[in-house]
Structure formats: structure tokens, C-alpha cells
Design a protein around this motif. Sequence first.
Motif, PDB file in Angstrom:
ATOM      1  N   TYR A 184      70.585   2.314  38.291  1.00  0.00           N
ATOM      2  CA  TYR A 184      69.265   2.835  37.887  1.00  0.00           C
ATOM      3  C   TYR A 184      68.537   3.470  38.791  1.00  0.00           C
ATOM      4  O   TYR A 184      67.397   4.957  38.498  1.00  0.00           O
ATOM      5  CB  TYR A 184      68.941   1.619  36.384  1.00  0.00           C
ATOM      6  N   ILE A 185      68.512   3.230  39.355  1.00  0.00           N
ATOM      7  CA  ILE A 185      67.641   3.632  40.014  1.00  0.00           C
ATOM      8  C   ILE A 185      67.727   4.380  41.393  1.00  0.00           C
ATOM      9  O   ILE A 185      67.050   5.414  41.633  1.00  0.00           O
ATOM     10  CB  ILE A 185      66.918   2.324  41.633  1.00  0.00           C
ATOM     11  N   ILE A 188      66.975   7.246  38.199  1.00  0.00           N
ATOM     12  CA  ILE A 188      65.198   7.593  38.380  1.00  0.00           C
ATOM     13  C   ILE A 188      65.335   8.010  39.538  1.00  0.00           C
ATOM     14  O   ILE A 188      64.749   9.481  39.404  1.00  0.00           O
ATOM     15  CB  ILE A 188      64.145   6.303  38.534  1.00  0.00           C
ATOM     16  N   LEU A 192      64.148  12.259  39.896  1.00  0.00           N
ATOM     17  CA  LEU A 192      62.233  12.313  40.239  1.00  0.00           C
ATOM     18  C   LEU A 192      62.649  13.645  41.139  1.00  0.00           C
ATOM     19  O   LEU A 192      61.943  14.407  41.631  1.00  0.00           O
ATOM     20  CB  LEU A 192      61.718  11.309  40.994  1.00  0.00           C
TER      21      LEU A 192
END
Lengths: 445, 167
Positions: A184-185, A188, A192
Motif C-alpha cells: 500500500y505504501i 501511494i 504521487l
Amino acid sequence: MNVLASIPPPLGSVLILVLGTLVILLLTGRLSNSPTILATIGVLSLLGAALPAMGGDALTRVSVLGVVAAGLVGMLLVPSAELHNSTQRPEVAALILLGSTGAIVLATAGELLSAALGLETLSLSAAVLVALGRGARPLEAAFRYFVLAAISFAALVYGLGLLLLATGSFAWPRPGVVDPTYSYIWTIGVLLIGLGFAYKLAVFPLLWGPLDAYTAGAPGLAGFVMAASKIAAVVALARLAAGAAVPMAPILIGIGLVSIIWGTFGALAQREVRRMLAYSTVANAGLMALALGCGPEGRAAAIFFVVIYVLTILLAFAAMAGRGTGPLPFGEVRGEGLSATRALGLTLALLSLAGIPPTPGFWAKLAILDASWSALGFWPTLVAVIGGVAGVLYYLRPLPDLLALTRAHVSSAPAPAVWFAGAAVVVLGLAPGFAYAVARLAIGG
Amino acid sequence: MAATDVFVAIVFYLVAATMILAGASMVLARNMVRSALWLVLTLAGVAVMYVLLSADFLAVAQILVYVGAIMILMLFAIMLTPNQVDLPSAAPQAQRISAALTALAVFGISVFVMLSHRWNVRAVPLDAPSSERLGVLLMSTYVLPFEIASLLLTAGMIGAIVIAREE
């Protein structure tokens, strides 16, 4: 000799551009009154930068040659650029070389930290190039471009931090290397970073800064900003999407479709050529984003499209250069006194942008539609087709006046930038298959 | 728990609370000079956090660059811009909502990352200067980004000079 041979091709191009920048900056006092010598030094630096790239892989060659073409057109227009202060031409030339350097680094960097710095170098150079245009609007537009670029860069740096946390390195994302605990990190972070790159592509909703910059700056410089940004952003996004298709593809397809719709309506509502071109660039950026989300074939189509689009838009801006930074309303094109060469150049550019066969724009749009049809099916392709058809409506509006101008005998100074960009568009129109094969090689297909 | 740990924990929570208060005050202040001064406090808090993490070089750089140079520049810019010291009484509603949503998203991501990441915690604090290791990294692993940053600064410098220069 061995040291020179060990320099990676993109780094060789960067070093030559930096050398050219230093020469121009050291001779600023002398060159401010010699625009021809200044442009010659700039052109030689750019041509020199293209040489090392020939030894690189297909992606390096496409990226460097595309950026060099943008830089060459910008540099050829420096002597006639509509500047607020005409003694600042050496600084403009230096910024074109630095901006080209940033674009090359963004497209070819071996890791994301360098790519981020390349992006910021390009953004900063672009903002200043826009700010130096004649009149009050360029400064305001440049400030807005700069602030929004800073915000998107902040998102990119935050994404870089998250990617470092998830993978322990600044390497370009690759599938299957991330610990599932941190997926998940990682996702993201990738999104970005994609947001930061997408600002340079000017897709919805990251378009307000670029739109202002494209319409307010001196045409020749705005053309360079648009072209260099787009080619670097497409290559960077293609590399990102290749390694992180899962989070990137649906986002790219989504923003691509919205951008096509938004850009098409925006361009249809315009009453002057530059704003129409600026808004239509959002629709074209949408097509590229859509293709980037369509797997390897789509990425090849996006690179093929961006090369053709960049050369065509450079031709359009080169044709409009030298007549000031103000608007060019549709009804007043005939009264602008464009020379036959410029009118012909703008006509060819608009025909290609509209996708009229046998111009290269037709093949570019066809490649995107083919990739979209294969990967996504009917509905997304229909949106792209409608965007393309609407493009014919707005791109061809100034055409009757332009055709009349091609028959008029209006004398003007030689326009090497128009000839160069026009020749490139004609060559691509004659050999689109070769360009597409190179684009496929560039993405490893 | 050792006395040093207790001291570090007290300093951390004290500074963290101060940073939150200073950050909120910066956003809510109507006077830009006051906003800037609240920001000085927030950035100084970041420097203390670096000290607590044994990142001595970053702490000094934070004080010199952010608290020193950038904030002085910001205060000069505010004071040299006529009639811009006091902010308008209310920003447009849409602007407030989008700013709040952005802040909320960043906060949400940060909290998620903080809670989901397996942080490596040292048994003992790092007790060696970090500047040497940073220097070695900048001159080896990260030498290319380091050099590209110089190009970025050159572009910024040219921009600042040509935009500010009188005709």
C-alpha cells in the motif's frame, strides 16, 4: 579516451549541454548584441548533445532526439523572440539548454531521485522562459506555473519518500520487488510520483499552470516549454507504468478520458489560435495518458504520438513566432500579415494536429485508437474517436484564412525554425512506420 | 526506562505539541508576519526532532537554511510587498475546502504509513556525527543527483537575476 567511452550516452548529452550553457553564460556580455552567434553556439551545443545519444538504447535515442528537436526550434527562434528586455537573449539561450538538460535527465535517469531533479530543472527553466516574454501577462502566468509546479513537485518528493520506505531505494518501480506488507505504501508512493510527472504532461486536473504558460509566453519559448515537457513526461510516465502497471494503468486511463473530454470542450469554446492550441493540448495529453494505460502496445503508441505531436506543435508555434505574445483571433489571421512560409507551416501543423491523412498526425491518432481498442474495447475508444473528430472542427477553423495567406506575397525574414520543424513533420509523414518501429523498440517491444 | 530516555520522551512530546500549535497558528493567523514567525517555530521544532534522531548535520542545516535563510527571505518578501501584510478576512469557500481536503489526505497517508511500517528501532541511539557519512554518500552513491542539483540551482539563479534585473 577510456574515460570518455565509459560515460553513459545520456550523461554525455547532458555534459555537452552544460558545457554549452557555461560558454553562453561566460560570454553573456558579448553575445547579447550578437543573436546570430548566440543561436549558433546554442544550436551546435544541441547538435553535439544528440551525438552521444546515438550510442544509447532506443529509449535514450528517442528521448534525447525529441528534446534536442524542441531545443533546436526554441534556439533558432531566440534571435526573434519577443522578450521584455531584448538584452536577455543569452540568458534565454542558456535556459533553453538547461531546460533541455532537465528534460533529458527526467526521461533517461537511471533512478528516480535524478529524474525528480531533472523535472525540477525543467520546470524552473520553463517558468523563467515564460516570465521573460514581452508584456504583463507572461510574468503572472510564469508565477502561476511555478507555484503549481512546486506543489506537484512536493507530491513527487513525498511519493519518493514513501517509495524509499517501501523498497529501500530510489530505483524505478519494478513489479514483484516490493514486500507485500508495504504494497500500500508503495502504491501511494508510485501514484504521487505519477502525479508529479503528469503535471508536465498537462492532463486534467493538473493543467492550469501549463495552460497559462502556453498562452502567455513568447510563442517560440512557449513551444519549447510545451514540447520538451511533453516528451520527457511521456517517457517518464511510460517507464513508471511499465514497472507499476497495477496502480498506474487505471488512473492513467481515467484521467486520460476526462482530459480528452475537458480539452475538447475547452478548445471548441476558444476564439483564438493560441488558446485553442493550448486547450487542445489537454485533449492530446489525454490521448497519450489513455495510451500509457494500455500496456506495452499503448506505451509504444504514446511514444510514437508524442514524437509526432511535439514536432507538429513546434511547427505551429514556430510559425506564430515573431508576431508578439498577444492572441491571434480566428477572424484576424489574414490581417496578421504572416508570410507564405509561416502560413504554410501553420496550415501543415493544423492539418496534422487534426489528424487529416496523410499527415503524421493521422498515423499518431490511429496508433492510439488501435492500442485503446485492443486493450480497453469500445467505450473508451469511442471517447477518443469523438475527441479526434471534434479536433477537426476546431483545428481547421483558421484554415481558409491561412490558405489565402499562402497565396499572398508578404515578405518576411527567413524562418529556419519553421523550415526545420516543417521538414521533420514531412519526413515523419513519409516514414511513419520507421518512427513507430523505433517507438516499439524504445519500450522494449 | 533510563533517565536519558525519559528526558528524550519529554522533549519529544513537548516539541511535538509546540509544533502542532505553531503549525495551526500559522495557518489561522490573519497577519502574514505572524504567520511567518509561527512557521519559524515549527521549523525550529523540526530541527529539534533531527537532534533527537541523532541527525546532527540535518539539524544544523535545518536551522541555517530554513529557520535562517528562507524565513528571513520570506519576511523580507512580505514586508517589501505593499498592502499584503494582512491576509483577506476569508479565503473563498472552495479554496478552504480543497486546502482542508489536501491537508487531510496528507495527514491520512502519513498516519497510515506511520502505523503500517515496521520501523527499525536502534537499541542505542546513534552516537556519531552523521555529516561524514552524508558527505561520503553525496560523493559516491548520490553524486549524479548531487551534481544535477547544481544545474537546478544555476537555472534558479539565472531566473532570479533576469527577472529582478532593471532594464
